[in-house]
Motif scaffolding. Structure first.
Motif, PDB file in Angstrom:
ATOM      1  N   ALA A   1      67.986  81.853  80.918  1.00 21.10           N
ATOM      2  CA  ALA A   1      67.082  82.750  80.725  1.00 21.10           C
ATOM      3  C   ALA A   1      66.597  82.823  79.391  1.00 21.10           C
ATOM      4  CB  ALA A   1      67.282  83.807  81.796  1.00 21.10           C
ATOM      5  N   LEU A   2      67.789  82.868  78.378  1.00 18.48           N
ATOM      6  CA  LEU A   2      67.420  83.234  77.112  1.00 18.48           C
ATOM      7  C   LEU A   2      67.134  81.881  76.263  1.00 18.48           C
ATOM      8  CD1 LEU A   2      70.757  85.210  76.200  1.00 18.48           C
ATOM      9  CD2 LEU A   2      68.443  86.129  76.129  1.00 18.48           C
ATOM     10  N   GLN A   3      67.031  80.929  76.914  1.00 21.96           N
ATOM     11  CA  GLN A   3      66.570  79.587  76.599  1.00 21.96           C
ATOM     12  C   GLN A   3      67.288  79.115  75.307  1.00 21.96           C
ATOM     13  OE1 GLN A   3      62.261  78.901  76.549  1.00 21.96           O
ATOM     14  NE2 GLN A   3      62.078  80.229  78.498  1.00 21.96           N
ATOM     15  N   THR A   4      68.656  79.357  75.256  1.00 24.18           N
ATOM     16  CA  THR A   4      69.336  79.127  73.959  1.00 24.18           C
ATOM     17  C   THR A   4      70.680  78.338  74.364  1.00 24.18           C
ATOM     18  OG1 THR A   4      70.302  79.798  72.078  1.00 24.18           O
ATOM     19  CG2 THR A   4      70.471  81.075  73.748  1.00 24.18           C
TER      20      THR A   4
ATOM     21  N   ASN B   1      72.813  78.301  71.769  1.00 18.69           N
ATOM     22  CA  ASN B   1      73.726  79.209  70.897  1.00 18.69           C
ATOM     23  C   ASN B   1      74.674  80.211  71.374  1.00 18.69           C
ATOM     24  OD1 ASN B   1      74.615  80.882  68.660  1.00 18.69           O
ATOM     25  ND2 ASN B   1      73.057  79.878  67.225  1.00 18.69           N
ATOM     26  N   SER B   2      75.929  80.018  71.305  1.00 19.95           N
ATOM     27  CA  SER B   2      76.767  81.058  71.840  1.00 19.95           C
ATOM     28  C   SER B   2      76.539  82.251  71.440  1.00 19.95           C
ATOM     29  CB  SER B   2      78.037  80.524  72.008  1.00 19.95           C
ATOM     30  OG  SER B   2      78.740  80.174  70.810  1.00 19.95           O
ATOM     31  N   TRP B   3      76.345  82.667  69.920  1.00 15.46           N
ATOM     32  CA  TRP B   3      76.550  83.559  69.294  1.00 15.46           C
ATOM     33  C   TRP B   3      75.161  84.465  69.689  1.00 15.46           C
ATOM     34  CZ3 TRP B   3      80.476  85.295  66.886  1.00 15.46           C
ATOM     35  CH2 TRP B   3      81.440  84.220  66.420  1.00 15.46           C
ATOM     36  N   THR B   4      74.018  83.817  70.089  1.00 20.15           N
ATOM     37  CA  THR B   4      72.739  84.411  70.687  1.00 20.15           C
ATOM     38  C   THR B   4      73.033  85.002  71.941  1.00 20.15           C
ATOM     39  OG1 THR B   4      71.463  82.920  69.145  1.00 20.15           O
ATOM     40  CG2 THR B   4      70.351  84.009  70.992  1.00 20.15           C
ATOM     41  N   VAL B   5      73.795  84.303  72.792  1.00 20.34           N
ATOM     42  CA  VAL B   5      74.122  85.038  73.945  1.00 20.34           C
ATOM     43  C   VAL B   5      75.067  86.251  73.927  1.00 20.34           C
ATOM     44  CG1 VAL B   5      75.422  84.546  76.396  1.00 20.34           C
ATOM     45  CG2 VAL B   5      74.053  82.585  75.021  1.00 20.34           C
ATOM     46  N   LEU B   6      76.232  86.063  72.906  1.00 22.55           N
ATOM     47  CA  LEU B   6      76.788  87.228  72.704  1.00 22.55           C
ATOM     48  C   LEU B   6      76.221  88.341  72.304  1.00 22.55           C
ATOM     49  CD1 LEU B   6      79.883  88.280  72.472  1.00 22.55           C
ATOM     50  CD2 LEU B   6      79.889  87.534  70.259  1.00 22.55           C
ATOM     51  N   ASN B   7      75.285  88.082  71.416  1.00 22.70           N
ATOM     52  CA  ASN B   7      74.347  89.178  70.673  1.00 22.70           C
ATOM     53  C   ASN B   7      73.558  89.904  71.839  1.00 22.70           C
ATOM     54  OD1 ASN B   7      71.618  89.929  69.612  1.00 22.70           O
ATOM     55  ND2 ASN B   7      73.331  90.537  67.905  1.00 22.70           N
ATOM     56  N   PHE B   8      73.108  89.109  72.918  1.00 26.56           N
ATOM     57  CA  PHE B   8      72.189  89.830  73.821  1.00 26.56           C
ATOM     58  C   PHE B   8      73.411  90.476  74.747  1.00 26.56           C
ATOM     59  CE2 PHE B   8      71.083  89.382  78.336  1.00 26.56           C
ATOM     60  CZ  PHE B   8      69.847  89.996  78.208  1.00 26.56           C
ATOM     61  N   LEU B   9      74.492  89.922  75.186  1.00 26.06           N
ATOM     62  CA  LEU B   9      75.264  90.695  76.060  1.00 26.06           C
ATOM     63  C   LEU B   9      75.865  91.900  75.765  1.00 26.06           C
ATOM     64  CD1 LEU B   9      77.287  87.699  77.538  1.00 26.06           C
ATOM     65  CD2 LEU B   9      75.379  88.822  78.823  1.00 26.06           C
ATOM     66  N   SER B  10      76.163  92.018  74.171  1.00 28.16           N
ATOM     67  CA  SER B  10      76.865  93.044  73.838  1.00 28.16           C
ATOM     68  C   SER B  10      76.289  94.411  73.219  1.00 28.16           C
ATOM     69  CB  SER B  10      77.855  92.420  72.766  1.00 28.16           C
ATOM     70  OG  SER B  10      77.163  92.081  71.725  1.00 28.16           O
ATOM     71  N   HIS B  11      74.885  94.078  73.159  1.00 26.64           N
ATOM     72  CA  HIS B  11      74.181  95.223  72.467  1.00 26.64           C
ATOM     73  C   HIS B  11      73.276  96.190  73.606  1.00 26.64           C
ATOM     74  CE1 HIS B  11      74.989  93.147  68.734  1.00 26.64           C
ATOM     75  NE2 HIS B  11      74.576  94.318  68.085  1.00 26.64           N
ATOM     76  N   PRO B  12      73.270  97.442  73.319  1.00 22.58           N
ATOM     77  CA  PRO B  12      72.464  98.166  74.524  1.00 22.58           C
ATOM     78  C   PRO B  12      70.945  97.593  74.357  1.00 22.58           C
ATOM     79  CG  PRO B  12      73.777  99.569  73.155  1.00 22.58           C
ATOM     80  CD  PRO B  12      74.032  98.192  72.582  1.00 22.58           C
ATOM     81  N   ASP B  13      70.389  97.572  75.654  1.00 21.77           N
ATOM     82  CA  ASP B  13      68.869  96.957  75.615  1.00 21.77           C
ATOM     83  C   ASP B  13      68.132  98.034  76.086  1.00 21.77           C
ATOM     84  OD1 ASP B  13      66.788  95.577  76.346  1.00 21.77           O
ATOM     85  OD2 ASP B  13      67.863  93.559  76.350  1.00 21.77           O
ATOM     86  N   VAL B  14      67.036  98.375  75.476  1.00 28.60           N
ATOM     87  CA  VAL B  14      65.712  99.365  75.909  1.00 28.60           C
ATOM     88  C   VAL B  14      65.217  98.885  77.145  1.00 28.60           C
ATOM     89  CG1 VAL B  14      65.322  99.903  73.435  1.00 28.60           C
ATOM     90  CG2 VAL B  14      64.179  98.073  74.727  1.00 28.60           C
TER      91      VAL B  14
ATOM     92  N   GLU C   1      66.199  89.372  84.311  1.00 28.73           N
ATOM     93  CA  GLU C   1      64.803  89.909  83.823  1.00 28.73           C
ATOM     94  C   GLU C   1      64.559  90.108  82.437  1.00 28.73           C
ATOM     95  OE1 GLU C   1      60.771  90.518  83.774  1.00 28.73           O
ATOM     96  OE2 GLU C   1      62.043  89.331  85.234  1.00 28.73           O
ATOM     97  N   ALA C   2      65.814  91.251  81.965  1.00 30.62           N
ATOM     98  CA  ALA C   2      65.860  91.475  80.606  1.00 30.62           C
ATOM     99  C   ALA C   2      66.002  90.154  79.838  1.00 30.62           C
ATOM    100  CB  ALA C   2      66.895  92.507  80.445  1.00 30.62           C
ATOM    101  N   ALA C   3      66.620  89.173  80.045  1.00 28.80           N
ATOM    102  CA  ALA C   3      66.836  88.044  79.315  1.00 28.80           C
ATOM    103  C   ALA C   3      65.786  87.331  79.041  1.00 28.80           C
ATOM    104  CB  ALA C   3      68.014  87.261  79.851  1.00 28.80           C
ATOM    105  N   ARG C   4      64.906  87.202  80.101  1.00 31.33           N
ATOM    106  CA  ARG C   4      63.467  86.621  80.205  1.00 31.33           C
ATOM    107  C   ARG C   4      62.788  87.331  79.290  1.00 31.33           C
ATOM    108  NH1 ARG C   4      64.328  86.276  86.075  1.00 31.33           N
ATOM    109  NH2 ARG C   4      65.079  84.413  86.409  1.00 31.33           N
ATOM    110  N   ARG C   5      62.738  88.575  79.224  1.00 35.29           N
ATOM    111  CA  ARG C   5      61.711  88.994  78.275  1.00 35.29           C
ATOM    112  C   ARG C   5      62.332  89.132  76.783  1.00 35.29           C
ATOM    113  NH1 ARG C   5      61.240  95.036  81.373  1.00 35.29           N
ATOM    114  NH2 ARG C   5      60.099  95.440  79.388  1.00 35.29           N
ATOM    115  N   HIS C   6      63.536  89.130  76.758  1.00 31.68           N
ATOM    116  CA  HIS C   6      63.928  89.208  75.417  1.00 31.68           C
ATOM    117  C   HIS C   6      63.597  87.722  74.852  1.00 31.68           C
ATOM    118  CE1 HIS C   6      67.437  89.561  72.410  1.00 31.68           C
ATOM    119  NE2 HIS C   6      67.244  88.359  72.270  1.00 31.68           N
ATOM    120  N   CYS C   7      63.606  86.643  75.647  1.00 24.95           N
ATOM    121  CA  CYS C   7      63.234  85.451  74.857  1.00 24.95           C
ATOM    122  C   CYS C   7      61.900  85.263  74.806  1.00 24.95           C
ATOM    123  CB  CYS C   7      63.480  84.325  76.269  1.00 24.95           C
ATOM    124  SG  CYS C   7      63.193  82.763  75.519  1.00 24.95           S
TER     125      CYS C   7
END
Length: 206
Positions: free
Chosen positions: A157-160, A162-175, A196-202
């Motif tokens: 869904a993040l279309q990446t 890059n494991s650091w990008t995935v980690l960043n998404f998972l570990s931070h509060p998301d509005v 859904e949040a990951a798709r919108r993030h991307c």
């Protein structure tokens, strides 16, 4: 300090040095040292010390060949460095990482090949660790040692890749998730919300 013109040996002939005074012969040319040493040994009773200025010291005294401003990293290079710092902080905030043997213990002795396969397919998150060995962020494991389901779908869904990008998404509060962390919702079984949040993030690039 004072200097003498002409031949200093003749000028000092018969001169008695007061206590605490010394005579120094200084040459700006390193190749002259040998000649000075031979000369004074023939005309002075004792040579206490001959100090040579090395080529390295001479070079230090010169003006630098390249202006120091040329060594300053440009904006792109500073951005790369800042990215590394952010990744390191993300890992700290996420609780650090396990090494391979610790992951095998958590997963009840699963083989290295099986772990590699899961990393390749995206269902297990790994980041480069010390000596470029894989490390496995602890946040993806449940209390019973199982891996949180849905990581592969999140990466897609993040279309990446890059494991650091995935980690960043998972570990931070998301509005988009009411300021909750995606990993917390994954652990509570709310995969669709996180997807859904990951798709919108991307889509939004943020």
């Amino acid at each position: 300090m004072f200097s003498m013109k002409g031949d200093p040996i003749k000028a000092l002939s018969g001169f008695k040095l007061p206590a605490g005074a010394y005579v120094a012969i200084v040459s700006e040319k390193p190749e002259s040292v040998s000649a000075i040493r031979k000369s004074v040994r023939g005309r002075v009773a004792r040579v206490t010390e001959v100090i040579e200025r090395t080529g390295h010291q001479t070079q230090v005294d010169r003006e630098p060949l390249v202006d120091k401003s040329a060594f300053a990293p440009d904006a792109r290079s500073r951005a790369v460095l800042e990215g590394v710092r952010i990744a390191q902080q993300d890992l700290r905030d996420a609780g650090g990482a396990y090494d391979l043997n610790e992951v095998r213990t958590l997963m009840r002795g699963v083989s290295r090949q099986a772990i590699d396969k899961r990393v390749q397919e995206g269902s297990l998150l790994a980041v480069p660790g010390p000596s470029n060995r894989r490390s496995y962020p602890t946040l993806q494991f449940n209390r019973d040692g199982t891996v949180v389901p849905g990581l592969k779908a999140i990466r897609e869904a993040l279309q990446t890749s890059n494991s650091w990008t995935v980690l960043n998404f998972l570990s931070h509060p998301d509005v988009r998730l009411g300021r909750r962390k995606p990993i917390e919702l994954l652990k509570s079984g709310q995969l669709n919300l996180v997807l859904e949040a990951a798709r919108r993030h991307c889509e939004q690039g943020a």
